[in-house]
Enzyme design. Structure first.
Site, PDB file in Angstrom:
ATOM      1  N   GLU A  88      24.911 -74.207  15.967  1.00 19.23           N
ATOM      2  CA  GLU A  88      24.690 -72.912  15.306  1.00 19.23           C
ATOM      3  C   GLU A  88      25.375 -71.771  16.054  1.00 19.23           C
ATOM      4  O   GLU A  88      25.182 -70.605  15.721  1.00 19.23           O
ATOM      5  CB  GLU A  88      23.194 -72.640  15.175  1.00 19.23           C
ATOM      6  N   GLU A 133      13.259 -60.228   2.520  1.00 24.02           N
ATOM      7  CA  GLU A 133      12.741 -60.993   3.658  1.00 24.02           C
ATOM      8  C   GLU A 133      11.348 -60.512   4.074  1.00 24.02           C
ATOM      9  O   GLU A 133      11.098 -59.312   4.182  1.00 24.02           O
ATOM     10  CB  GLU A 133      13.676 -60.874   4.861  1.00 24.02           C
ATOM     11  N   ARG A 164      19.541 -52.309  -9.112  1.00 26.09           N
ATOM     12  CA  ARG A 164      19.476 -52.382  -7.654  1.00 26.09           C
ATOM     13  C   ARG A 164      20.004 -53.739  -7.190  1.00 26.09           C
ATOM     14  O   ARG A 164      19.658 -54.783  -7.757  1.00 26.09           O
ATOM     15  CB  ARG A 164      18.031 -52.223  -7.148  1.00 26.09           C
ATOM     16  N   GLU A 165      20.818 -53.710  -6.105  1.00 31.75           N
ATOM     17  CA  GLU A 165      21.249 -54.956  -5.469  1.00 31.75           C
ATOM     18  C   GLU A 165      20.260 -55.333  -4.375  1.00 31.75           C
ATOM     19  O   GLU A 165      19.754 -54.455  -3.657  1.00 31.75           O
ATOM     20  CB  GLU A 165      22.645 -54.819  -4.864  1.00 31.75           C
ATOM     21  N   ARG A 205      24.364 -60.078  18.087  1.00 32.41           N
ATOM     22  CA  ARG A 205      23.883 -59.964  16.716  1.00 32.41           C
ATOM     23  C   ARG A 205      24.966 -59.325  15.850  1.00 32.41           C
ATOM     24  O   ARG A 205      25.477 -58.263  16.169  1.00 32.41           O
ATOM     25  CB  ARG A 205      22.605 -59.124  16.667  1.00 32.41           C
ATOM     26  N   GLU A 218      15.126 -71.668  21.890  1.00 33.57           N
ATOM     27  CA  GLU A 218      15.735 -70.440  22.384  1.00 33.57           C
ATOM     28  C   GLU A 218      15.354 -70.099  23.822  1.00 33.57           C
ATOM     29  O   GLU A 218      16.072 -69.340  24.475  1.00 33.57           O
ATOM     30  CB  GLU A 218      15.356 -69.269  21.479  1.00 33.57           C
ATOM     31  N   PHE A 261      23.645 -66.484   2.740  1.00 35.16           N
ATOM     32  CA  PHE A 261      22.655 -65.631   2.100  1.00 35.16           C
ATOM     33  C   PHE A 261      23.083 -65.393   0.659  1.00 35.16           C
ATOM     34  O   PHE A 261      24.170 -65.790   0.249  1.00 35.16           O
ATOM     35  CB  PHE A 261      22.531 -64.284   2.834  1.00 35.16           C
ATOM     36  N   GLY A 280      13.696 -51.909   1.026  1.00 38.06           N
ATOM     37  CA  GLY A 280      14.538 -51.131   0.130  1.00 38.06           C
ATOM     38  C   GLY A 280      15.739 -51.896  -0.379  1.00 38.06           C
ATOM     39  O   GLY A 280      16.356 -51.490  -1.379  1.00 38.06           O
ATOM     40  N   GLU A 329      24.886 -70.645  19.028  1.00 35.75           N
ATOM     41  CA  GLU A 329      23.949 -69.788  19.759  1.00 35.75           C
ATOM     42  C   GLU A 329      24.250 -69.784  21.257  1.00 35.75           C
ATOM     43  O   GLU A 329      24.564 -70.823  21.847  1.00 35.75           O
ATOM     44  CB  GLU A 329      22.505 -70.265  19.530  1.00 35.75           C
TER      45      GLU A 329
END
Length: 210
Positions: free
Chosen positions: A161, A138, A51-52, A79, A115, A29, A134, A163
């Site tokens: 991945e 996405e 702002r980040e 997660r 999945e 990311f 905020g 998973e």
């Protein structure tokens, strides 16, 4: 008592001036720092703000629904955002990031197979929203898809991945009860199950007519 002004959506991109954009981190990311100012409700301009923002590719999610049995299919996986919270393994609907040259509907069909091992028939758009505007850009498209829940089950996911995804088949009532008692903590899943609770009869009618 003063009445509130019910007007909204009066601002647009022309009411923002981006002064600088700096990439702070770039990996799987990105993190970007903005310096900007914007038009205020008073008509004045704001001071310069910093702002980040966490940058994520647009994604899409889908609630697999079997109109014949009134069952839904949910998945369970660990997660990272919940690692230090009470429920690291989250119950969710299928979802994935939109790759280049894919449509949001393409993604949910692909993710349903990867999945949950499901082939999806008809698909309808529920909504699109910012999960956390905020601090993150996405946008998530949410769908409902027609499936045969008798074909669901087992452990799925892509090994490359990392998973490890378990499939759960349950009645729509059971799934909605999990929303009401707080067992489902994923925003897209809550939205999709609430939508299905309100719109299932109309949805079934549309699918029977088509």
């Amino acid at each position: 008592m003063q009445q509130s002004d019910k007007s909204f959506d009066v601002f647009s991109k022309k009411d923002i001036e981006i002064l600088n954009k700096e990439t702070l981190f770039s990996g799987f990311f990105k993190m970007i720092k903005y310096r900007f100012k914007h038009k205020k409700f008073s008509g004045d301009w704001s001071d310069v703000l910093e702002r980040e923002m966490f940058v994520r590719t647009r994604a899409s999610a889908m609630i697999p629904y079997d109109p014949m049995t009134d069952n839904v299919v949910l998945i369970e996986q660990i997660r990272v955002g919940a690692l230090e919270h009470p429920h690291p393994w989250q119950l969710e609907i299928v979802a994935g990031i939109i790759d280049k040259d894919e449509s949001p509907e393409d993604v949910v069909r692909r993710e349903a197979f990867e999945e949950a091992g499901l082939d999806v028939k008809r698909v309808e758009k529920i909504t699109a929203y910012y999960p956390s505007s905020g601090g993150c850009n996405e946008m998530l498209d949410v769908f409902v898809g027609e499936v045969d829940s008798s074909k669901a089950g087992g452990i799925h996911g892509l090994d490359e991945e990392g998973e490890d995804i378990k499939v759960h088949i349950m009645s729509r009532e059971e799934a909605y009860e999990l929303v009401k008692n707080g067992k489902i903590e994923n925003g897209a899943s809550i939205i999709a199950l609430q939508w299905l609770e309100l719109n299932r009869n109309e949805l079934k009618d549309r699918w029977q007519e088509s």
